[in-house]
Design a protein around this motif. Structure first.
Motif, mmCIF file in Angstrom:
data_model
loop_
_atom_site.group_PDB
_atom_site.id
_atom_site.type_symbol
_atom_site.label_atom_id
_atom_site.label_comp_id
_atom_site.label_asym_id
_atom_site.label_seq_id
_atom_site.Cartn_x
_atom_site.Cartn_y
_atom_site.Cartn_z
ATOM 1 N N ALA A 121 13.391 7.103 1.873
ATOM 2 C CA ALA A 121 12.036 6.635 2.333
ATOM 3 C C ALA A 121 12.283 5.606 3.701
ATOM 4 O O ALA A 121 13.426 5.093 4.173
ATOM 5 C CB ALA A 121 11.309 5.851 1.288
ATOM 6 N N VAL A 122 11.269 5.516 4.459
ATOM 7 C CA VAL A 122 11.001 4.590 5.430
ATOM 8 C C VAL A 122 10.555 3.212 4.561
ATOM 9 O O VAL A 122 9.561 3.364 3.851
ATOM 10 C CB VAL A 122 10.229 4.695 6.654
ATOM 11 C CG1 VAL A 122 10.177 3.635 7.580
ATOM 12 C CG2 VAL A 122 10.553 6.105 7.235
ATOM 13 N N VAL A 123 11.196 2.219 4.811
ATOM 14 C CA VAL A 123 10.795 0.886 4.153
ATOM 15 C C VAL A 123 10.459 -0.238 5.100
ATOM 16 O O VAL A 123 10.938 -0.315 6.182
ATOM 17 C CB VAL A 123 12.146 0.143 3.299
ATOM 18 C CG1 VAL A 123 11.835 -0.951 2.672
ATOM 19 C CG2 VAL A 123 12.602 1.724 2.354
ATOM 20 N N VAL A 124 9.265 -0.655 4.839
ATOM 21 C CA VAL A 124 8.815 -2.059 5.646
ATOM 22 C C VAL A 124 8.525 -3.266 4.673
ATOM 23 O O VAL A 124 7.962 -3.330 3.472
ATOM 24 C CB VAL A 124 7.400 -1.655 6.231
ATOM 25 C CG1 VAL A 124 6.695 -2.767 6.829
ATOM 26 C CG2 VAL A 124 7.315 -0.343 7.019
ATOM 27 N N ALA A 125 9.691 -4.194 4.767
ATOM 28 C CA ALA A 125 9.571 -5.233 3.888
ATOM 29 C C ALA A 125 9.277 -6.457 4.536
ATOM 30 O O ALA A 125 9.960 -6.954 5.241
ATOM 31 C CB ALA A 125 11.113 -5.198 3.547
#
Length: 72
Positions: free
Chosen positions: A12-16
């Motif tokens: 996945a693409v992760v935005v944290a």
């Protein structure tokens, strides 16, 4: 500050967000509007796939909202 990465282990693409305080309603709406969903296990937003263009677009959008972004 936000971390934006493609994660092979998650697929996945992760935005944290660095902390809960940086996640305001406007930013949440932008992230969710880009088809990311909150994953409480990792306390970050994810989107299936590892498309670097998706990661670049959401990173740019976060910068446009005034956030600092570390993109890998």
């Amino acid at each position: 500050m936000y971390l934006v990465v493609t994660d092979a282990a998650l697929g996945a693409v992760v935005v944290a967000p660095a902390c809960a305080e940086v996640l305001d309603d406007r930013t949440r709406a932008v992230i969710e509007g880009a088809d990311f969903r909150w994953c409480s296990d990792i306390e970050a937003f994810t989107q299936p796939g590892q498309d670097r263009d998706v990661a670049a677009r959401i990173a740019l959008r976060l910068v446009q909202l005034g956030h600092d972004v570390l993109a890998c």
